[in-house]
Design a protein around this motif. Sequence first.
Motif, PDB file in Angstrom:
ATOM      1  N   LEU A  79       0.835  -1.208   0.000  1.00 42.29           N
ATOM      2  CA  LEU A  79       0.000   0.000   0.000  1.00 42.29           C
ATOM      3  C   LEU A  79       0.868   1.256   0.000  1.00 42.29           C
ATOM      4  O   LEU A  79       0.562   2.241  -0.670  1.00 42.29           O
ATOM      5  CB  LEU A  79      -0.948   0.001   1.201  1.00 42.29           C
ATOM      6  CG  LEU A  79      -2.108  -0.989   1.127  1.00 42.29           C
ATOM      7  CD1 LEU A  79      -3.062  -0.767   2.283  1.00 42.29           C
ATOM      8  CD2 LEU A  79      -2.855  -0.866  -0.192  1.00 42.29           C
ATOM      9  N   ALA A  80       1.974   1.204   0.769  1.00 44.23           N
ATOM     10  CA  ALA A  80       2.887   2.360   0.800  1.00 44.23           C
ATOM     11  C   ALA A  80       3.474   2.594  -0.591  1.00 44.23           C
ATOM     12  O   ALA A  80       3.493   3.724  -1.089  1.00 44.23           O
ATOM     13  CB  ALA A  80       3.998   2.117   1.819  1.00 44.23           C
ATOM     14  N   LEU A  81       3.898   1.506  -1.237  1.00 41.59           N
ATOM     15  CA  LEU A  81       4.479   1.622  -2.579  1.00 41.59           C
ATOM     16  C   LEU A  81       3.433   2.172  -3.553  1.00 41.59           C
ATOM     17  O   LEU A  81       3.723   3.062  -4.364  1.00 41.59           O
ATOM     18  CB  LEU A  81       4.984   0.254  -3.049  1.00 41.59           C
ATOM     19  CG  LEU A  81       5.648   0.214  -4.422  1.00 41.59           C
ATOM     20  CD1 LEU A  81       6.845   1.153  -4.465  1.00 41.59           C
ATOM     21  CD2 LEU A  81       6.101  -1.209  -4.765  1.00 41.59           C
ATOM     22  N   SER A  82       2.189   1.673  -3.458  1.00 39.47           N
ATOM     23  CA  SER A  82       1.155   2.119  -4.395  1.00 39.47           C
ATOM     24  C   SER A  82       0.875   3.611  -4.217  1.00 39.47           C
ATOM     25  O   SER A  82       0.602   4.318  -5.186  1.00 39.47           O
ATOM     26  CB  SER A  82      -0.128   1.304  -4.230  1.00 39.47           C
ATOM     27  OG  SER A  82      -0.865   1.731  -3.121  1.00 39.47           O
ATOM     28  N   PHE A  83       0.992   4.108  -2.974  1.00 39.30           N
ATOM     29  CA  PHE A  83       0.789   5.533  -2.720  1.00 39.30           C
ATOM     30  C   PHE A  83       1.846   6.369  -3.448  1.00 39.30           C
ATOM     31  O   PHE A  83       1.529   7.365  -4.099  1.00 39.30           O
ATOM     32  CB  PHE A  83       0.835   5.790  -1.210  1.00 39.30           C
ATOM     33  CG  PHE A  83       0.691   7.230  -0.836  1.00 39.30           C
ATOM     34  CD1 PHE A  83      -0.527   7.879  -0.971  1.00 39.30           C
ATOM     35  CD2 PHE A  83       1.777   7.956  -0.357  1.00 39.30           C
ATOM     36  CE1 PHE A  83      -0.664   9.217  -0.630  1.00 39.30           C
ATOM     37  CE2 PHE A  83       1.648   9.293  -0.018  1.00 39.30           C
ATOM     38  CZ  PHE A  83       0.421   9.916  -0.152  1.00 39.30           C
ATOM     39  N   TYR A  84       3.120   5.914  -3.397  1.00 38.64           N
ATOM     40  CA  TYR A  84       4.171   6.667  -4.070  1.00 38.64           C
ATOM     41  C   TYR A  84       4.056   6.551  -5.590  1.00 38.64           C
ATOM     42  O   TYR A  84       4.336   7.499  -6.311  1.00 38.64           O
ATOM     43  CB  TYR A  84       5.553   6.220  -3.583  1.00 38.64           C
ATOM     44  CG  TYR A  84       5.818   6.776  -2.198  1.00 38.64           C
ATOM     45  CD1 TYR A  84       6.071   8.139  -2.027  1.00 38.64           C
ATOM     46  CD2 TYR A  84       5.736   5.973  -1.076  1.00 38.64           C
ATOM     47  CE1 TYR A  84       6.260   8.665  -0.769  1.00 38.64           C
ATOM     48  CE2 TYR A  84       5.922   6.502   0.196  1.00 38.64           C
ATOM     49  CZ  TYR A  84       6.181   7.845   0.337  1.00 38.64           C
ATOM     50  OH  TYR A  84       6.343   8.369   1.577  1.00 38.64           O
ATOM     51  N   LEU A  85       3.626   5.388  -6.067  1.00 40.43           N
ATOM     52  CA  LEU A  85       3.417   5.228  -7.513  1.00 40.43           C
ATOM     53  C   LEU A  85       2.327   6.179  -8.002  1.00 40.43           C
ATOM     54  O   LEU A  85       2.421   6.759  -9.083  1.00 40.43           O
ATOM     55  CB  LEU A  85       3.042   3.781  -7.837  1.00 40.43           C
ATOM     56  CG  LEU A  85       4.136   2.745  -7.592  1.00 40.43           C
ATOM     57  CD1 LEU A  85       3.607   1.339  -7.833  1.00 40.43           C
ATOM     58  CD2 LEU A  85       5.331   3.013  -8.493  1.00 40.43           C
ATOM     59  N   LEU A  86       1.274   6.341  -7.153  1.00 42.67           N
ATOM     60  CA  LEU A  86       0.195   7.261  -7.525  1.00 42.67           C
ATOM     61  C   LEU A  86       0.721   8.701  -7.624  1.00 42.67           C
ATOM     62  O   LEU A  86       0.401   9.428  -8.569  1.00 42.67           O
ATOM     63  CB  LEU A  86      -0.941   7.170  -6.499  1.00 42.67           C
ATOM     64  CG  LEU A  86      -2.179   8.000  -6.811  1.00 42.67           C
ATOM     65  CD1 LEU A  86      -2.874   7.480  -8.064  1.00 42.67           C
ATOM     66  CD2 LEU A  86      -3.173   7.965  -5.650  1.00 42.67           C
ATOM     67  N   LEU A  87       1.562   9.080  -6.648  1.00 43.22           N
ATOM     68  CA  LEU A  87       2.159  10.421  -6.691  1.00 43.22           C
ATOM     69  C   LEU A  87       2.990  10.597  -7.949  1.00 43.22           C
ATOM     70  O   LEU A  87       2.943  11.637  -8.611  1.00 43.22           O
ATOM     71  CB  LEU A  87       3.036  10.660  -5.453  1.00 43.22           C
ATOM     72  CG  LEU A  87       2.316  10.773  -4.119  1.00 43.22           C
ATOM     73  CD1 LEU A  87       3.305  11.125  -3.017  1.00 43.22           C
ATOM     74  CD2 LEU A  87       1.219  11.823  -4.171  1.00 43.22           C
ATOM     75  N   LEU A  88       3.734   9.549  -8.293  1.00 42.04           N
ATOM     76  CA  LEU A  88       4.571   9.574  -9.495  1.00 42.04           C
ATOM     77  C   LEU A  88       3.703   9.791 -10.733  1.00 42.04           C
ATOM     78  O   LEU A  88       3.994  10.650 -11.579  1.00 42.04           O
ATOM     79  CB  LEU A  88       5.293   8.230  -9.592  1.00 42.04           C
ATOM     80  CG  LEU A  88       6.656   8.178 -10.254  1.00 42.04           C
ATOM     81  CD1 LEU A  88       7.607   9.127  -9.565  1.00 42.04           C
ATOM     82  CD2 LEU A  88       7.198   6.756 -10.202  1.00 42.04           C
TER      83      LEU A  88
END
Lengths: 142, 124
Positions: free
Chosen positions: B60-69
């Motif tokens: 979930l943490a990774l998906s949050f940063y991918l979304l920001l990207l």
Amino acid sequence: MGHELRVRIKTLVMILVMVLCANVGDLMLKRGMSQIGAVQLSRAGLELAFRLTVTNGTIWIGILFLIGFTVSYMTVMSWADYSYVMPAGAFGYALLTLLAVIFLHESVSPRRWIGVVLICIGVLLVSQTKPRTTEAAQQVAA
Amino acid sequence: MIRSVLIFLLFILTSTGGEIAITYGMKETGEPQRLRPRQLLIFLGRAVRNSWFWVGIPQLALSFYLLLLLLSWEPISLVIPASALNPYVFGTLAAKYILGEQISPRRWAGVTLVCAGVALVALS
């Protein structure tokens, strides 16, 4: 009250708590961040933003509500289907629209109203299905 | 373009994977006997010792940063509706095929309407 009806009511109440916590939490974070102002992307700017954030009461209220969201999400997932909770939780979009109209007097486009109506009918349909379709694991004594 | 598509696929994989893993972990944890503060604390204590919970959190943490990207590359009017639909489209399929949840015709109908509605709300 029948067992199934009790589970259904418990699930819907928990989803309501979850959606309220998420929306209020986001709103508080947004309000807190706008009190702080635009963050400068430099070392000094980030340090200042960090200091202002952790001393801002509104931000902390927001964080508390988001913790409430996480706890209610985990709790409801311990008995209810993912495919029940997620669509049923979509009424948050409808709730946000109504709140924006009532409290912020925002005007809402016809397209958005149609979306809200579709969500409400969809949530109504999903909420009539069984909240849990997988086998219950044996209950661990608390 | 290809870069954005790949990152979007990774976003779908991590956000759906994270939520499904946490759901599975919570089912393993078992529901609290009563919804009282003490029982909830005991439940949370058990939940954070479940390994599936810790499979889900980093995803979930990774998906949050991918979304920001993604938001920094593509227009917000494309990214937000696409990410908002994710739990209903891919989440429902994953719940059916990975968690074994039964999706009755009525639930499918409801999910479809919710999808259409969320797309309209997110686009406006």
